[in-house]
Structures are given as C-alpha cells and as structure tokens.
Design an enzyme around this catalytic site. Structure first.
Site, PDB file in Angstrom:
ATOM      1  N   TYR A  81      -1.276  -1.447  10.463  1.00  0.00           N
ATOM      2  CA  TYR A  81      -1.492  -1.461   9.007  1.00  0.00           C
ATOM      3  C   TYR A  81      -0.265  -0.863   8.313  1.00  0.00           C
ATOM      4  O   TYR A  81       0.302  -1.462   7.397  1.00  0.00           O
ATOM      5  CB  TYR A  81      -2.767  -0.697   8.640  1.00  0.00           C
ATOM      6  CG  TYR A  81      -3.136  -0.891   7.185  1.00  0.00           C
ATOM      7  CD1 TYR A  81      -3.702  -2.085   6.754  1.00  0.00           C
ATOM      8  CD2 TYR A  81      -2.886   0.097   6.245  1.00  0.00           C
ATOM      9  CE1 TYR A  81      -4.012  -2.289   5.413  1.00  0.00           C
ATOM     10  CE2 TYR A  81      -3.189  -0.093   4.907  1.00  0.00           C
ATOM     11  CZ  TYR A  81      -3.750  -1.286   4.491  1.00  0.00           C
ATOM     12  OH  TYR A  81      -4.050  -1.493   3.161  1.00  0.00           O
ATOM     13  N   SER A  96       0.836  -1.212   0.000  1.00  0.00           N
ATOM     14  CA  SER A  96       0.000   0.000   0.000  1.00  0.00           C
ATOM     15  C   SER A  96       0.865   1.253   0.000  1.00  0.00           C
ATOM     16  O   SER A  96       2.007   1.235   0.488  1.00  0.00           O
ATOM     17  CB  SER A  96      -0.872   0.010   1.263  1.00  0.00           C
ATOM     18  OG  SER A  96      -1.596   1.210   1.360  1.00  0.00           O
TER      19      SER A  96
END
Ligand SMILES: NC(=O)c1ccc[n+]([C@@H]2O[C@H](COP(=O)([O-])OP(=O)(O)OC[C@H]3O[C@@H](n4cnc5c(N)ncnc54)[C@H](OP(=O)(O)O)[C@@H]3O)[C@@H](O)[C@H]2O)c1
Length: 258
Positions: free
Chosen positions: A146, A133
C-alpha cells in the site's frame, strides 16, 4: 470519468461534478450500486451519468476502460481513485490480493492516464486527479505494498506535472489522510487504533481537491491542516510520530502490545 465511484471518495467526486453540471462516467465492480448512483445523479442534476462496470485489477477490463477514455471526445477530467488496503505482512498476506493491488494502483493508474492524455493534450484542456495517500510518505509494517503503490502514484503525478507544463492539462496527486469511507470497513475493524481526531469526512477531502484544481494550485493536495502538519513531520521529523505509528503498526499486524 471517476473510478471507484460506487462509494467513499469517488462517490463524492461523482456527486460534486454532476452537481456542477458535468456528465459523468462512473467505474467500479458493483453493478447494482453503480446503476443506482447513476440513476440518482440523473434525477438530481439532469446530467448524463453512465456506469462502466469493470474490475481494474484485470488486464482486459483495464484495456476496455482505457478504450472508452480514448474514444470520449468530451473528456475534461479523469479521477483515478479506485483502491483498497490489505492486512498482513508481505510474508503472510494473500499473494493474489497483493498482485491485485499492484495492478489496480499502479498498472490501471498508468494505463488510464495514458489513455486520457492524447485527447486532453489535443484540446489543451484537462485535469487528471490520482488519489494517492498520506501513506505515501509513511512506511508502515503491514502496509508495504500500500505504501509503495501510493508513493508510486504520488511520484507519477509529480513527475508527469513537469511533462505537462504549458500544455493546458494539469495533474494532481490527492493525498488524503484517514477518511470516513468504506475503505477501513472493508479491512474489517480497520479503524481500531486510529484516534478520533485523525479522521476527515470524504466531502471535505473532495472539496479541497477540487478547489485546489480549480485554482491550478500545487500538484500535491493534502486535505486538512492537521494532515499538512503530519506530512511535514513525516518528511522532516519522522521520529516525532513514532508512538502513533507504533500503535497503527500493532493494530495492522494484530500484535498485542507488550
Ligand atoms: N479512506 C481513507 O482513509 C483513505 C486515505 C487515503 C487514501 N485513500 C484512497 O482513496 C481511494 C478511494 O478509497 P475510499 O476511501 O473511498 O474507499 P471505499 O469507500 O472502499 O471506495 C473504494 C472504491 O474503489 C472501488 N474499487 C475497489 N477495487 C476495485 C477494482 N478492482 N476495480 C474497480 N473499482 C474498484 C470500489 O468499488 P467496487 O467495490 O464496487 O469495485 C469503491 O468504489 C483509494 O485509492 C484509497 O487508497 C483512502
């Protein structure tokens, strides 16, 4: 093999690869959705599409999927894509959910890549795509594990690429920015505070990834010009994105702006 193929980015990978004539092995937890996807792919493209129901945050299921990878002599591509986000700070977030994230994003990624590699290296042919990401460059409150696990995935690929030089096997860290999938819906109102211009469709993300892999391009793939610019700024001038990140941070922590 595509993990997280029941929705979003993984589902688009499955459709694109099946449309180009590849047999596919789809992994996710939702059996009904995965079976329906397989049936649709068989009907539309005449390929072999097999569902492998597994929770990749569970050790036994990770081992089962890894065994399947080791025994698959025709494996040409692994897309390690399954993932999810959470809400709350390290102090407040459900610890079990944080542990599941570590197992899914870190342990499962490594074990599946490790299982896929021997056959690919013997055949001197293979592509490994790990879906990381843009968040891997952007430390954000309310997103600690995350950010950290996505940074692990990106760095894993960047380092592995050096080990794989001249082997015929390539690795890509696909680093999307905000993408229209179920990811933010699963977070509940997770799109709040993110400007409309910031979103990319999942098919755009997958098409850039596959084009870059086909061209044997760079290890890191950041789809979309605007996200390439954002990554450049996050790396070299992070202060320029301060107000945007503050908005996102307030939303993730559900803090009312002063
Ligand atoms: N959407 C974004 O804005 C965005 C941006 C950057 C990166 N990403 C990354 O893109 C990847 C794909 O997410 P997405 O956006 O396509 O979200 P999505 O639509 O929610 O898809 C997530 C997929 O992962 C599967 N999955 C979740 N937990 C799993 C588990 N424990 N075991 C096996 N499968 C599991 C889900 O299927 P089941 O529920 O059936 O298991 C689903 O197929 C993730 O790694 C995410 O971090 C997304």
């Amino acid at each position: 093999m595509i993990t997280g193929a029941s929705s979003g980015i993984g589902r688009v990978f499955a459709h694109r690869l099946a449309a180009s004539g590849h047999d596919v092995l789809l992994v996710a937890r939702d059996a009904a959705r995965l079976d329906a996807e397989c049936a649709a792919l068989r009907a539309a493209h005449g390929v072999e599409a097999t569902a492998l129901i597994a929770d990749l945050s569970d050790d036994a299921d990770i081992a089962r999927v890894a065994d399947r990878l080791r025994s698959e002599s025709r494996l040409t591509m692994l897309v390690s894509n399954a993932g999810f986000g959470t809400r709350g700070t390290i102090e407040t977030a459900d610890p079990a959910g944080q542990s599941r994230m570590l197992r899914l994003h870190v342990q499962a990624t490594h074990e599946l890549v490790h299982a896929a590699l021997p056959g690919m290296l013997t055949r001197r042919n293979g592509t490994i795509i790990v879906v990381a990401s843009v968040a891997s460059w952007s430390p954000t409150a309310g997103n600690v594990n995350y950010n950290a696990t996505k940074a692990y995935q990106r760095m894993y690929c960047e380092a592995l690429a050096h080990e794989l030089e001249e082997t015929g096997v390539q690795v890509q860290a696909l680093c999307p920015g905000f993408t229209y999938t179920e990811f933010h819906d699963r977070l509940g109102n997770g799109r709040k505070g993110i400007p409309g211009w910031a979103w990319l469709p999942a098919d755009r993300v997958v098409d850039e990834s596959l084009a870059q892999a086909r061209a044997r391009g760079p290890v890191v793939c950041v789809p979309g010009k605007r996200f390439k610019l954002i990554v450049f700024l996050l790396k070299y001038a992070p202060w320029m994105l301060g107000s945007l990140r503050q908005r996102y941070r307030r939303d993730r922590l559900k803090v009312t702006p002063e």
